[in-house]
Design a protein around this motif. Sequence first.
Motif, PDB file in Angstrom:
ATOM      1  N   HIS A   1       9.298  -8.883  -2.688  1.00 25.41           N
ATOM      2  CA  HIS A   1       9.644  -9.873  -1.633  1.00 25.41           C
ATOM      3  C   HIS A   1       8.419 -10.483  -0.798  1.00 25.41           C
ATOM      4  O   HIS A   1       7.514  -9.492  -0.748  1.00 25.41           O
ATOM      5  CB  HIS A   1      10.631  -8.989  -0.627  1.00 25.41           C
ATOM      6  N   PRO A   2       8.553 -11.495  -0.421  1.00 24.84           N
ATOM      7  CA  PRO A   2       7.141 -12.064   0.531  1.00 24.84           C
ATOM      8  C   PRO A   2       6.866 -11.175   1.638  1.00 24.84           C
ATOM      9  O   PRO A   2       5.554 -11.235   2.072  1.00 24.84           O
ATOM     10  CB  PRO A   2       7.559 -13.392   0.978  1.00 24.84           C
ATOM     11  N   SER A   3       7.798 -10.586   2.435  1.00 27.70           N
ATOM     12  CA  SER A   3       7.587  -9.549   3.498  1.00 27.70           C
ATOM     13  C   SER A   3       6.739  -8.392   3.253  1.00 27.70           C
ATOM     14  O   SER A   3       5.903  -7.646   3.968  1.00 27.70           O
ATOM     15  CB  SER A   3       9.002  -9.353   4.165  1.00 27.70           C
ATOM     16  N   LEU A   4       6.392  -8.078   1.921  1.00 30.36           N
ATOM     17  CA  LEU A   4       5.741  -6.855   1.596  1.00 30.36           C
ATOM     18  C   LEU A   4       4.209  -7.412   1.606  1.00 30.36           C
ATOM     19  O   LEU A   4       3.318  -6.298   1.789  1.00 30.36           O
ATOM     20  CB  LEU A   4       6.115  -6.523   0.088  1.00 30.36           C
ATOM     21  N   ILE A   5       3.902  -8.499   1.540  1.00 27.45           N
ATOM     22  CA  ILE A   5       2.598  -8.846   1.659  1.00 27.45           C
ATOM     23  C   ILE A   5       2.113  -8.960   3.004  1.00 27.45           C
ATOM     24  O   ILE A   5       2.678  -9.684   3.860  1.00 27.45           O
ATOM     25  CB  ILE A   5       2.432 -10.403   1.137  1.00 27.45           C
ATOM     26  N   ASP A   6       1.058  -8.163   3.582  1.00 27.83           N
ATOM     27  CA  ASP A   6       0.449  -8.144   4.771  1.00 27.83           C
ATOM     28  C   ASP A   6      -0.274  -9.373   5.265  1.00 27.83           C
ATOM     29  O   ASP A   6      -0.754 -10.199   4.549  1.00 27.83           O
ATOM     30  CB  ASP A   6      -0.655  -7.072   5.014  1.00 27.83           C
ATOM     31  N   LEU A   7      -0.157  -9.657   6.529  1.00 25.60           N
ATOM     32  CA  LEU A   7      -0.650 -10.730   7.234  1.00 25.60           C
ATOM     33  C   LEU A   7      -2.125 -10.916   6.999  1.00 25.60           C
ATOM     34  O   LEU A   7      -2.760 -11.978   6.781  1.00 25.60           O
ATOM     35  CB  LEU A   7      -0.363 -10.956   8.847  1.00 25.60           C
ATOM     36  N   ALA A   8      -2.858  -9.694   6.972  1.00 29.07           N
ATOM     37  CA  ALA A   8      -4.372  -9.716   6.718  1.00 29.07           C
ATOM     38  C   ALA A   8      -4.588 -10.271   5.341  1.00 29.07           C
ATOM     39  O   ALA A   8      -5.398 -11.149   4.970  1.00 29.07           O
ATOM     40  CB  ALA A   8      -4.844  -8.523   6.697  1.00 29.07           C
ATOM     41  N   VAL A   9      -3.714 -10.175   4.264  1.00 29.73           N
ATOM     42  CA  VAL A   9      -3.765 -10.662   2.766  1.00 29.73           C
ATOM     43  C   VAL A   9      -3.598 -11.970   2.993  1.00 29.73           C
ATOM     44  O   VAL A   9      -4.350 -12.802   2.155  1.00 29.73           O
ATOM     45  CB  VAL A   9      -2.869  -9.873   2.000  1.00 29.73           C
ATOM     46  N   ILE A  10      -2.715 -12.708   3.832  1.00 38.54           N
ATOM     47  CA  ILE A  10      -2.319 -13.849   3.708  1.00 38.54           C
ATOM     48  C   ILE A  10      -3.563 -14.918   4.294  1.00 38.54           C
ATOM     49  O   ILE A  10      -4.011 -15.711   3.837  1.00 38.54           O
ATOM     50  CB  ILE A  10      -1.043 -14.331   4.639  1.00 38.54           C
ATOM     51  N   ARG A  11      -4.240 -13.963   5.451  1.00 38.47           N
ATOM     52  CA  ARG A  11      -5.563 -14.861   5.959  1.00 38.47           C
ATOM     53  C   ARG A  11      -6.432 -14.806   5.008  1.00 38.47           C
ATOM     54  O   ARG A  11      -7.284 -15.842   4.740  1.00 38.47           O
ATOM     55  CB  ARG A  11      -5.856 -14.049   7.083  1.00 38.47           C
TER      56      ARG A  11
ATOM     57  N   ALA B   1       0.761  -1.224   0.106  1.00 42.38           N
ATOM     58  CA  ALA B   1       0.052  -0.174   0.104  1.00 42.38           C
ATOM     59  C   ALA B   1       0.915   1.261   0.170  1.00 42.38           C
ATOM     60  O   ALA B   1       0.416   2.266  -0.337  1.00 42.38           O
ATOM     61  CB  ALA B   1      -0.975  -0.073   0.939  1.00 42.38           C
ATOM     62  N   LYS B   2       2.182   1.422   0.482  1.00 37.62           N
ATOM     63  CA  LYS B   2       2.990   2.389   0.599  1.00 37.62           C
ATOM     64  C   LYS B   2       3.469   2.926  -0.963  1.00 37.62           C
ATOM     65  O   LYS B   2       3.531   1.914  -1.658  1.00 37.62           O
ATOM     66  CB  LYS B   2       3.840   2.062   1.575  1.00 37.62           C
ATOM     67  N   ASP B   3       4.135   4.165  -0.951  1.00 36.87           N
ATOM     68  CA  ASP B   3       4.765   4.244  -1.945  1.00 36.87           C
ATOM     69  C   ASP B   3       6.296   4.758  -1.915  1.00 36.87           C
ATOM     70  O   ASP B   3       6.922   5.225  -2.527  1.00 36.87           O
ATOM     71  CB  ASP B   3       4.300   5.968  -2.344  1.00 36.87           C
ATOM     72  N   ASP B   4       6.914   4.139  -0.618  1.00 28.46           N
ATOM     73  CA  ASP B   4       8.279   4.309  -0.377  1.00 28.46           C
ATOM     74  C   ASP B   4       9.209   3.160  -1.245  1.00 28.46           C
ATOM     75  O   ASP B   4      10.392   3.326  -0.982  1.00 28.46           O
ATOM     76  CB  ASP B   4       8.271   3.976   1.082  1.00 28.46           C
ATOM     77  N   GLN B   5       8.560   2.291  -1.963  1.00 29.35           N
ATOM     78  CA  GLN B   5       9.434   1.318  -2.717  1.00 29.35           C
ATOM     79  C   GLN B   5       8.551   0.793  -3.859  1.00 29.35           C
ATOM     80  O   GLN B   5       7.465   0.820  -3.858  1.00 29.35           O
ATOM     81  CB  GLN B   5      10.043   0.242  -2.068  1.00 29.35           C
ATOM     82  N   LEU B   6       9.440   0.322  -4.808  1.00 29.01           N
ATOM     83  CA  LEU B   6       8.769  -0.395  -5.944  1.00 29.01           C
ATOM     84  C   LEU B   6       8.276  -1.836  -5.625  1.00 29.01           C
ATOM     85  O   LEU B   6       9.292  -2.661  -5.303  1.00 29.01           O
ATOM     86  CB  LEU B   6       9.536  -0.395  -7.236  1.00 29.01           C
ATOM     87  N   PRO B   7       7.035  -2.385  -5.578  1.00 35.58           N
ATOM     88  CA  PRO B   7       6.820  -3.605  -4.975  1.00 35.58           C
ATOM     89  C   PRO B   7       6.980  -4.652  -5.791  1.00 35.58           C
ATOM     90  O   PRO B   7       6.832  -5.776  -5.462  1.00 35.58           O
ATOM     91  CB  PRO B   7       5.404  -3.456  -4.331  1.00 35.58           C
ATOM     92  N   LEU B   8       6.995  -4.433  -7.270  1.00 39.45           N
ATOM     93  CA  LEU B   8       7.037  -5.619  -8.116  1.00 39.45           C
ATOM     94  C   LEU B   8       8.457  -5.881  -8.618  1.00 39.45           C
ATOM     95  O   LEU B   8       9.324  -4.886  -8.741  1.00 39.45           O
ATOM     96  CB  LEU B   8       6.206  -5.301  -9.312  1.00 39.45           C
ATOM     97  N   PHE B   9       8.600  -6.860  -9.014  1.00 40.72           N
ATOM     98  CA  PHE B   9       9.829  -7.558  -9.786  1.00 40.72           C
ATOM     99  C   PHE B   9       9.262  -8.100 -11.354  1.00 40.72           C
ATOM    100  O   PHE B   9       8.647  -8.882 -11.478  1.00 40.72           O
ATOM    101  CB  PHE B   9      10.627  -8.484  -9.182  1.00 40.72           C
TER     102      PHE B   9
END
Length: 583
Positions: A296-306, A199-207
């Motif tokens: 990176h997997p850490s970018l995905i929030d726990l709520a999304v995993i749930r 959700a944030k704009d501090d980094q590019l989340p895709l590869f």
Amino acid sequence: MSIFNIVSSYSWDAKVVLALAAFAVNYGEFWLVSQLYLTNPLAKAVALLKQLPDILERADALKTRFEALSNLIRAMMEVAKCIVEFKELPSQYISHDTPELLTATAHIPTAVYWTIRSIVACATQIIGLMYIASTTEAWELSSMAHKVTNIHSHLMKQLTVCYQHIDEKRHIEAYQALIRLFEIVHIDNMKILRALIYAKDDQLPLFDGNTKRRASLDVLRRKNVLLLISDLELSHEELSMLEQMYHEARQHPTRLESQYEVVWMPVVDRSTPWNEEKQKAFERLQGMMPWYSVYHPSLIDLAVIRYTKEVWHFNKKPLLVVLDPQGKVVNPNALHMMWIWGSLAFPFTSAREEALWKEESWRLELLADAIDPVILSWIAQGKFICLYGGEDMDWIRKFTTTAQAVARAAGITMEMLYVGKSSPKEKVRKNNVMVQSESLSHVLPDLTLIWFFWVRLESMWHSKVQHNRTVENDAIMQEIVTMLSFDGSEQGWAVVSRASAEMTKAKGETILKSFMEFDEWKELAQEKGFVPALNDYLLGLHTPHHCNRLILPGSTGSIPDRVVCAECGRPMEKFIMYRCCTD
């Protein structure tokens, strides 16, 4: 007690902060003067008044006392920080009457008492530095530091419990917000993608798997997005076939069925620490993918995993969730459609799946698809085609030799192809080698293709179940279940076809017997044609006695409570099987 009287009207966190601030003034003055008295006239004058030169000359003798003093001050500061941290806990997630916070705050008055008492002890020691330190005084400071450190340790445990409570509340809030977000109609897919990926704009989340560079979510704006959700154990077969289909779609970028992007969302177990082994496994998979992936997997929030587990029912087996250009989920798992029809299934909706099935009939093209391009060539040439499988090499030798002899006797050209068994392992690989080396028939060059042949059949079964089709009301479903039953048996099997119109099939011993008794139906084959005559003879060999097994992967999807036998129409018994196959 005078300090407690002065701060009595303040809250517990303010009490300790005010006391520390007052001590900091005196302690700071002491060290400032000590450091500057040799270079600053004013500092020198103050130092002489406080007799600091004498103290510094005896610094070696006071070393133990200074260390004990420093240790106690550090412990006091840690406790004070912890108390303030309790005060700053977000009230919207943890109220004062929450059991976790009540338990913690019950210990705060004691912590404040010992902190202020330690402040007094430290101040007294600083004043008394002009005297020769005794071992007892240093021991008292160390003992108090130990006491305060223990208090801090206990408070930190309570603070951790409070943060766990807060994280759970935030997790529930984020999960519910995600549910509400998917219920709203959006003008594009960006809100959904931000919520799912980052959700944030501090980094590019895709590869970008094509350029091997990071990318923003904007590259997916207003596009059909296929979310490939898996853990780090995505199989080589699944990845290989998906990659092949993706490249085929990209060869014709202007076609309607090519208008989608794929994004890999790696869902990993957060309860175990991320280590170098997991990082390497992640990088290996990411490097093999030509499409986009979450950086990176850490970018995905726990709520999304749930959400993926509870709403989309992700459970180790990969999912292919389809989002339309507005971010609406049009298919919670299009992997089965992808396996059956590839990109032709675009836009992967239930309506498109229904339409594709209406166009289908049970024919060799549906059964074998593009497993091997040579099959389509054989069909175009009007050749007779025999697909066969199983693991019994003795039966394979007998059957192929007999079938080839029958083809010669019937004056027909029959191409034979070995398709092994589902979940092909070492035994099927060895069979492949022997069949090829002994020139018994054609083989599929890669075990991945054998896996794909069977996973397509399982996907057909799942697709039909999703549309409430059964053996009793759907002819194609009856054929699918029969094929899967062949695979579940211990013996071989064969399907014989010519072009698309004529097909027949049977278990290994039955079809071998029919070929061995070819002389009995040879004339019929000349009259009706080879495949219709073979089918009639197989029906004549059929007996009421049978034992069919339908083995389906536990994670194929929703398993119906009632499945009937494709051969006799009676309900099949349901068993649970656990298998570990390492051949």
